[in-house]
Design an enzyme around this catalytic site. Sequence first.
Site, PDB file in Angstrom:
ATOM      1  N   ASP A 265       0.857  -1.180   0.000  1.00 35.04           N
ATOM      2  CA  ASP A 265       0.000   0.000   0.000  1.00 35.04           C
ATOM      3  C   ASP A 265       0.895   1.233   0.000  1.00 35.04           C
ATOM      4  OD1 ASP A 265      -1.841   2.024   0.453  1.00 35.04           O
ATOM      5  OD2 ASP A 265      -2.812   1.031   2.154  1.00 35.04           O
TER       6      ASP A 265
ATOM      7  N   TYR B  78      -7.795  16.711  -7.541  1.00 31.72           N
ATOM      8  CA  TYR B  78      -6.948  15.870  -8.397  1.00 31.72           C
ATOM      9  C   TYR B  78      -5.850  16.705  -9.050  1.00 31.72           C
ATOM     10  CZ  TYR B  78      -5.541  12.612 -12.048  1.00 31.72           C
ATOM     11  OH  TYR B  78      -4.810  11.788 -12.884  1.00 31.72           O
TER      12      TYR B  78
END
Length: 240
Positions: free
Chosen positions: A45, A137
Amino acid sequence: MNGLVAVVTGGGSGIGAACVRRFAEAGAKVGAVDLTPGPGIVTADVRDGASLEAAMAEIAAVHGGIDILVNSAGISSVGPVEGNGDDEWARVLDVNVTGVARASRAALPYLRRSRHAVIVNLSSIAATAGLVQRALYSASKGAVHALTLAMAADLVGEGIRVCCVAPGTVDTPWVGRLLARTDDPEGEKARLAARQPTGRLVTADEVADAILYLAGPAAGATTGMSLAVDGGMSGLRLPR
């Protein structure tokens, strides 16, 4: 790429999976790192530095080192600046920006032993072009662009090149999931395609080929730069 070892984060799908395939076809040994387990995947991760360190150690032990790191793992976010709360801002920046730093930090001990050390980060056209409904984003990818330049400056003296690729809208399962949430997925896809001067979405393989070039010996004099793979979106202004 014969004899080189490449690690690709987010290697289980989309652009990352295309990179894994292209690098393998070019003769590299490839370690695919992804959050989702799967065949040939080393599970880690990017939000967890310890898991990335373990993944890099495993890949280096199997293949004898690491020469190339592709930071492809990332997540999306939709909305204006007020459209997401603090928790979502923290989550996206943690994955898209700090995740790049974590993976790079975990790979650097091995890259420093390589005579062909390269890091390629996945940025976006959103880093430099104002896109509607992409505030968070865009902020994350702008940070990746800036981080790429800073890393390149820090590491050039050690012979480690750092670049990024800035795609336009890429036809991936990730984009497909975003489109599926809209009221008119086909119409929205057509609008996304039309905003690129080429009139179509970019393919994952086209982005992977650009990453392969930057990571390869043909780009040995290239560092601290962003390569747009965006159908002309960043530079062309066509008459309507």
